[in-house]
Design a protein around this motif. Structure first.
Motif, PDB file in Angstrom:
ATOM      1  N   CYS A 117       0.837  -1.209   0.000  1.00 40.44           N
ATOM      2  CA  CYS A 117       0.000   0.000   0.000  1.00 40.44           C
ATOM      3  C   CYS A 117       0.867   1.251   0.000  1.00 40.44           C
ATOM      4  CB  CYS A 117      -0.947  -0.002   1.197  1.00 40.44           C
ATOM      5  SG  CYS A 117      -2.298  -1.188   1.069  1.00 40.44           S
ATOM      6  N   ASN A 147      -5.254  -3.298   7.386  1.00 45.88           N
ATOM      7  CA  ASN A 147      -4.564  -2.374   6.495  1.00 45.88           C
ATOM      8  C   ASN A 147      -5.475  -1.302   5.907  1.00 45.88           C
ATOM      9  OD1 ASN A 147      -1.579  -3.011   6.022  1.00 45.88           O
ATOM     10  ND2 ASN A 147      -2.538  -5.026   6.143  1.00 45.88           N
ATOM     11  N   ARG A 173      -9.092   0.242  -0.665  1.00 49.61           N
ATOM     12  CA  ARG A 173      -8.429   1.206   0.209  1.00 49.61           C
ATOM     13  C   ARG A 173      -8.069   2.404  -0.651  1.00 49.61           C
ATOM     14  NH1 ARG A 173      -2.857   0.852   3.793  1.00 49.61           N
ATOM     15  NH2 ARG A 173      -2.628   3.108   3.955  1.00 49.61           N
ATOM     16  N   LEU A 175      -5.847   5.416  -1.148  1.00 52.48           N
ATOM     17  CA  LEU A 175      -4.498   5.732  -0.682  1.00 52.48           C
ATOM     18  C   LEU A 175      -4.266   7.224  -0.499  1.00 52.48           C
ATOM     19  CD1 LEU A 175      -2.624   3.290  -3.058  1.00 52.48           C
ATOM     20  CD2 LEU A 175      -3.165   2.930  -0.635  1.00 52.48           C
TER      21      LEU A 175
END
Length: 185
Positions: A117, A147, A173, A175
């Protein structure tokens, strides 16, 4: 662009090399039973070093895939891959990973996903990473949750896994919120 990270004092996340083929096959064979419910059915050829060397060479030549290995004492003990990387207004990649059955419980999957990530954000300049898990894959769902991934959907009969079309939960996710392809200030 530096796409490696130390996950522990002994384990490094680094780009795969064609010369990793034999070690990769050993780890996959050791983990074959553990991985079977979560992967497509594999032919015997999949576990042959010559096949893996050709596959790894092909992966390294594809600019929409970044294949990493977790390496300990130059032995492969897992992989993480960002695939289907789409530049432009989407700036997205799909995440996949597995850990050698002999290494499960060391926190390596969580550490590797965290490192990927960070690299996807700072080096690859992606905006978003997506992932999917079979609905019954609680361990992988825990890794994603640790995460910062959130479930955003459910996909019936999403992938042909372990011999059948399987339902999956979809995760993502975010970022960053920078304009596409822009580095952090």
């Amino acid at each position: 662009m530096k796409l490696t990270r130390d996950l522990t004092s002994e384990v490094q996340l680094r780009l795969v090399r064609p010369s990793d083929a034999a070690s990769l096959c050993e780890a996959q064979l050791r983990s074959r039973e553990q991985l079977a419910p979560w992967e497509p059915r594999r032919t015997d050829e999949w576990y042959e070093p010559a096949f893996q060397e050709a596959r790894l060479t092909e992966l390294l030549g594809n600019d929409r895939i970044v294949p990493w290995v977790l390496s300990e004492d130059d032995r492969v003990i897992g992989t993480v891959t960002l695939s289907n990387i789409v530049p432009g207004p989407w700036q997205n990649g799909d995440l996949g990973y597995w850990i050698d059955v002999a290494q499960v419980g060391r926190g390596l999957a969580s550490a590797a996903v965290a490192a990927v990530c960070e690299l996807a954000d700072t080096e690859l300049l992606l905006h978003r990473i997506s992932a999917s898990t079979r609905v019954d894959n609680a361990p992988s769902q825990r890794v994603l949750a640790k995460n910062g991934f959130v479930q955003y959907g459910f996909a019936p009969e999403y992938l042909h896994i372990d011999g059948a079309w399987r339902d999956h939960n979809l995760y993502q996710r975010i970022l960053n919120t920078r304009p596409p392809g822009q580095p952090a200030p």
